[in-house]
Design an enzyme around this catalytic site. Structure first.
Site, PDB file in Angstrom:
ATOM      1  N   GLY A 164      93.815  11.426  48.374  1.00  0.00           N
ATOM      2  CA  GLY A 164      94.357  11.259  47.419  1.00  0.00           C
ATOM      3  C   GLY A 164      94.510  10.464  46.164  1.00  0.00           C
ATOM      4  O   GLY A 164      94.303   9.035  45.989  1.00  0.00           O
ATOM      5  N   TYR A 215     109.548   8.769  56.120  1.00  0.00           N
ATOM      6  CA  TYR A 215     108.343   8.171  55.422  1.00  0.00           C
ATOM      7  C   TYR A 215     108.463   7.010  56.413  1.00  0.00           C
ATOM      8  O   TYR A 215     106.724   7.087  57.263  1.00  0.00           O
ATOM      9  CB  TYR A 215     108.746   7.601  54.250  1.00  0.00           C
ATOM     10  CG  TYR A 215     107.444   6.737  53.907  1.00  0.00           C
ATOM     11  CD1 TYR A 215     106.374   7.652  53.324  1.00  0.00           C
ATOM     12  CD2 TYR A 215     107.688   5.207  53.591  1.00  0.00           C
ATOM     13  CE1 TYR A 215     105.027   6.419  53.308  1.00  0.00           C
ATOM     14  CE2 TYR A 215     106.368   4.614  52.820  1.00  0.00           C
ATOM     15  CZ  TYR A 215     104.927   5.014  52.719  1.00  0.00           C
ATOM     16  OH  TYR A 215     104.355   4.808  52.550  1.00  0.00           O
ATOM     17  N   LYS A 262     105.058   7.455  59.082  1.00  0.00           N
ATOM     18  CA  LYS A 262     103.848   6.044  59.004  1.00  0.00           C
ATOM     19  C   LYS A 262     104.221   5.752  60.569  1.00  0.00           C
ATOM     20  O   LYS A 262     103.050   5.243  61.539  1.00  0.00           O
ATOM     21  CB  LYS A 262     104.605   5.167  58.415  1.00  0.00           C
ATOM     22  CG  LYS A 262     104.458   5.691  57.052  1.00  0.00           C
ATOM     23  CD  LYS A 262     102.659   5.672  56.606  1.00  0.00           C
ATOM     24  CE  LYS A 262     102.388   5.458  55.150  1.00  0.00           C
ATOM     25  NZ  LYS A 262     101.246   6.275  54.806  1.00  0.00           N
ATOM     26  N   ASP A 310      91.870  15.680  46.108  1.00  0.00           N
ATOM     27  CA  ASP A 310      93.199  15.664  45.813  1.00  0.00           C
ATOM     28  C   ASP A 310      93.973  16.816  45.471  1.00  0.00           C
ATOM     29  O   ASP A 310      93.104  17.901  45.122  1.00  0.00           O
ATOM     30  CB  ASP A 310      94.138  14.435  44.466  1.00  0.00           C
ATOM     31  CG  ASP A 310      95.215  13.958  44.665  1.00  0.00           C
ATOM     32  OD1 ASP A 310      94.810  13.216  44.348  1.00  0.00           O
ATOM     33  OD2 ASP A 310      96.101  14.475  44.393  1.00  0.00           O
ATOM     34  N   GLY A 357      95.564   9.129  43.273  1.00  0.00           N
ATOM     35  CA  GLY A 357      97.285   8.255  43.518  1.00  0.00           C
ATOM     36  C   GLY A 357      97.291   6.884  43.298  1.00  0.00           C
ATOM     37  O   GLY A 357      95.959   6.388  42.968  1.00  0.00           O
ATOM     38  N   GLN A 358      97.259   5.981  43.175  1.00  0.00           N
ATOM     39  CA  GLN A 358      98.377   4.704  42.701  1.00  0.00           C
ATOM     40  C   GLN A 358      96.848   3.685  43.021  1.00  0.00           C
ATOM     41  O   GLN A 358      96.608   2.938  42.337  1.00  0.00           O
ATOM     42  CB  GLN A 358      99.673   4.337  42.658  1.00  0.00           C
ATOM     43  CG  GLN A 358      99.513   2.495  42.266  1.00  0.00           C
ATOM     44  CD  GLN A 358     100.968   1.987  43.145  1.00  0.00           C
ATOM     45  OE1 GLN A 358     101.533   2.021  43.683  1.00  0.00           O
ATOM     46  NE2 GLN A 358     100.987   0.769  42.730  1.00  0.00           N
TER      47      GLN A 358
HETATM   48  P1  NAD Z   1     100.431   8.098  45.069  1.00  0.00           P
HETATM   49  O1  NAD Z   1     101.684   9.090  45.243  1.00  0.00           O
HETATM   50  O2  NAD Z   1     100.183   7.311  43.791  1.00  0.00           O
HETATM   51  O3  NAD Z   1      99.174   9.719  45.779  1.00  0.00           O
HETATM   52  C1  NAD Z   1      99.428  10.068  46.541  1.00  0.00           C
HETATM   53  C2  NAD Z   1      97.990  11.139  46.325  1.00  0.00           C
HETATM   54  O4  NAD Z   1      98.045  12.345  47.200  1.00  0.00           O
HETATM   55  C3  NAD Z   1      98.505  11.585  45.036  1.00  0.00           C
HETATM   56  O5  NAD Z   1      97.272  12.104  44.070  1.00  0.00           O
HETATM   57  C4  NAD Z   1      98.902  13.025  45.348  1.00  0.00           C
HETATM   58  O6  NAD Z   1      98.613  14.294  44.101  1.00  0.00           O
HETATM   59  C5  NAD Z   1      98.576  13.391  46.523  1.00  0.00           C
HETATM   60  N1  NAD Z   1      98.113  14.402  47.303  1.00  0.00           N
HETATM   61  C6  NAD Z   1     100.017  14.669  47.923  1.00  0.00           C
HETATM   62  N2  NAD Z   1      99.677  14.888  48.722  1.00  0.00           N
HETATM   63  C7  NAD Z   1      98.874  16.315  49.072  1.00  0.00           C
HETATM   64  C8  NAD Z   1      98.020  17.104  50.107  1.00  0.00           C
HETATM   65  N3  NAD Z   1      98.711  17.826  50.531  1.00  0.00           N
HETATM   66  N4  NAD Z   1      96.666  17.075  49.392  1.00  0.00           N
HETATM   67  C9  NAD Z   1      95.941  16.373  48.618  1.00  0.00           C
HETATM   68  N5  NAD Z   1      96.381  15.630  48.467  1.00  0.00           N
HETATM   69  C10 NAD Z   1      97.854  15.010  48.694  1.00  0.00           C
HETATM   70  O7  NAD Z   1     100.223   6.787  46.595  1.00  0.00           O
HETATM   71  P2  NAD Z   1     100.041   5.636  47.110  1.00  0.00           P
HETATM   72  O8  NAD Z   1     100.925   4.729  46.096  1.00  0.00           O
HETATM   73  O9  NAD Z   1      98.602   5.439  46.062  1.00  0.00           O
HETATM   74  O10 NAD Z   1      99.481   6.048  48.205  1.00  0.00           O
HETATM   75  C11 NAD Z   1      98.215   6.255  48.720  1.00  0.00           C
HETATM   76  C12 NAD Z   1      98.795   5.588  50.671  1.00  0.00           C
HETATM   77  O11 NAD Z   1      99.226   4.378  50.762  1.00  0.00           O
HETATM   78  C13 NAD Z   1     100.026   6.303  51.404  1.00  0.00           C
HETATM   79  O12 NAD Z   1      99.350   6.486  52.235  1.00  0.00           O
HETATM   80  C14 NAD Z   1     100.612   5.189  50.816  1.00  0.00           C
HETATM   81  O13 NAD Z   1     102.039   5.847  52.272  1.00  0.00           O
HETATM   82  C15 NAD Z   1     100.841   4.092  51.348  1.00  0.00           C
HETATM   83  N6  NAD Z   1     101.127   3.063  51.105  1.00  0.00           N
HETATM   84  C16 NAD Z   1     101.078   2.797  49.106  1.00  0.00           C
HETATM   85  C17 NAD Z   1     102.036   1.741  49.050  1.00  0.00           C
HETATM   86  C18 NAD Z   1     102.199   1.878  48.068  1.00  0.00           C
HETATM   87  O14 NAD Z   1     102.837   0.797  47.378  1.00  0.00           O
HETATM   88  N7  NAD Z   1     101.650   2.113  46.732  1.00  0.00           N
HETATM   89  C19 NAD Z   1     102.696   0.934  49.962  1.00  0.00           C
HETATM   90  C20 NAD Z   1     102.568   1.610  51.281  1.00  0.00           C
HETATM   91  C21 NAD Z   1     101.377   2.529  52.000  1.00  0.00           C
HETATM   92  N1  SER Z   2     105.505   1.431  48.256  1.00  0.00           N
HETATM   93  C1  SER Z   2     105.898   1.968  49.394  1.00  0.00           C
HETATM   94  C2  SER Z   2     107.506   2.447  49.001  1.00  0.00           C
HETATM   95  O1  SER Z   2     108.179   2.198  48.620  1.00  0.00           O
HETATM   96  C3  SER Z   2     105.976   1.600  50.457  1.00  0.00           C
HETATM   97  O2  SER Z   2     104.909   1.972  51.918  1.00  0.00           O
HETATM   98  O3  SER Z   2     107.677   3.981  49.452  1.00  0.00           O
END
Ligand code: NAD
Ligand code: SER
Length: 336
Positions: free
Chosen positions: A7, A148, A152, A33, A10-11
């Site tokens: 990932g 989701y 989790k 990714d 991603g963010q």
């Molecule tokens: P995001 O959506 O910005 O990035 C996820 C990345 O995963 C993307 O670049 C996407 O292309 C890649 N991806 C999706 N499916 C895929 C696959 N099958 N194979 C390979 N890559 C794949 O998500 P994020 O915000 O960076 O979150 C990362 C992790 O942190 C996740 O597990 C999310 O649940 C967790 N999380 C994020 C937040 C938040 O606020 N951003 C909060 C709680 C938990």
């Molecule tokens: N920031 C995330 C969402 O809103 C929380 O896991 O999905």
């Protein structure tokens, strides 16, 4: 031994990879990714250097992942690839598949190789309507209402099982909503806060998809990265929680964020048009108790709402031109 981050576009992944490369050297950190990373032509500020290892693969593809782990001699994994809450409600089957099959594949491959540690993020989405909403305890009712959240909580149990049964050193944090300005968020319910700050920085008003008083736990990205690395650096014996640690930072509502922005941008105005994401948000806590993380491995976030707002607005105004340019649906998380 190298570090693998799934990932990676991603963010969180895009920032975590940058920090890990500063710490360990560019060649030591492999990004993975579904799509290649941004190029210098597309997005100059986000493009990794040309010698940065990167693999395009689906985390559900066991053979491809095994090859990546072996070829790069991976010794630790940050498994971030996932669908988030709002996208997960649009595509529940795919959310289950990517989030659960992806995690199980990573854990299975890790336990049969010399992988020392795995990091996997959980979320406040593991909580639900019968969980205490204020100062939500570490151990409490876990009754997620979204697919989701179901993935989790199931993932947390799977991580704990692999630790107990196979002695795999898996570590996890329940992130709240994360605020950042470098990469657009990927289909979450807490994304409204980033959207609001982005519009305010651009001199525009904002229509929020949550009600004004919907208070949620949040965190600024530098704290999230710092916490993730602190957990991974901690002595294994100090970790009493092997499903996932609560980590709190901020707790605010859309109207409180709007007021904090207005103190800096008096012309900014926010209106409200709640949509289906309101239902997701109102089943989540408004703040979490993170005493276990503080005691076990020294969790200590630095940014309050004022500092986060000021820093976000400064950076967004400086202009990361690509921020906000990702149209809804363009991000993999949103198209899935
Ligand atoms: P995001 O959506 O910005 O990035 C996820 C990345 O995963 C993307 O670049 C996407 O292309 C890649 N991806 C999706 N499916 C895929 C696959 N099958 N194979 C390979 N890559 C794949 O998500 P994020 O915000 O960076 O979150 C990362 C992790 O942190 C996740 O597990 C999310 O649940 C967790 N999380 C994020 C937040 C938040 O606020 N951003 C909060 C709680 C938990
Ligand atoms: N920031 C995330 C969402 O809103 C929380 O896991 O999905």
């Amino acid at each position: 031994m190298r570090i693998l981050v799934t990932g990676a576009n991603g963010q969180i992944g895009s920032e975590l990879v940058e920090v890990l490369r500063e710490r360990h050297g560019t060649g030591q950190v492999v990004g993975l990714d579904l799509n290649p990373p941004p190029t210098a032509t597309d997005q100059p500020s986000r493009a990794p250097s040309s010698n940065a290892p990167f693999e395009v693969a689906d985390v559900r593809n066991r053979e491809a992942l095994a090859d990546v782990l072996d070829r790069h001699e991976v010794g630790s994994i940050y498994h971030l690839a996932s669908l988030l809450s709002a996208t997960g409600e649009q595509h529940p089957d795919r959310a289950w598949d990517v989030n659960m099959s992806g995690l199980k594949t990573i854990l299975d491959l890790a336990r049969s190789r010399p992988v020392e540690k795995v990091f996997w993020p959980s979320s406040i989405a593991v909580f639900g309507p019968t969980t205490p909403r204020e100062d939500t305890p570490q151990n409490t009712v876990l009754d997620p209402t979204t697919m989701y959240g179901v993935t989790k909580r199931s993932g947390e149990l799977l991580c704990r099982y692999y630790h107990r049964r196979y002695d795999l050193d898996v570590r996890s944090l329940r992130y709240p909503g994360l605020l950042s300005y470098k990469t657009a968020p990927g289909g979450g319910t807490t994304d409204y806060a980033i959207d609001m700050l982005t519009q305010a920085a651009a001199g525009r008003d904002y229509t929020c998809f949550l009600k004004p008083d919907t208070r949620l736990p949040m965190m600024y990205m530098p704290d999230a990265i710092q916490g993730t690395l602190a957990l991974m650096d901690a002595d294994a014996d100090a970790l009493s929680v092997r499903d996932s640690y609560n980590t709190g930072g901020l707790s605010f509502s859309p109207e409180e964020l709007a007021a904090t922005i207005q103190a800096r941008v008096p012309s900014f105005s926010c209106s409200y048009a709640p949509d289906e994401r309101q239902h997701i948000a109102e089943n989540w806590p408004s703040s979490v108790n993170d005493d276990a993380a503080r005691t076990d491995w020294g969790w200590a976030p630095e940014y309050d709402l004022e500092a986060t707002t000021a820093d976000m607005l400064d950076h967004l105004r400086e202009g990361t031109p690509e921020h906000g340019d990702v149209a809804e649906g363009e991000h993999e998380g949103a198209t899935a």
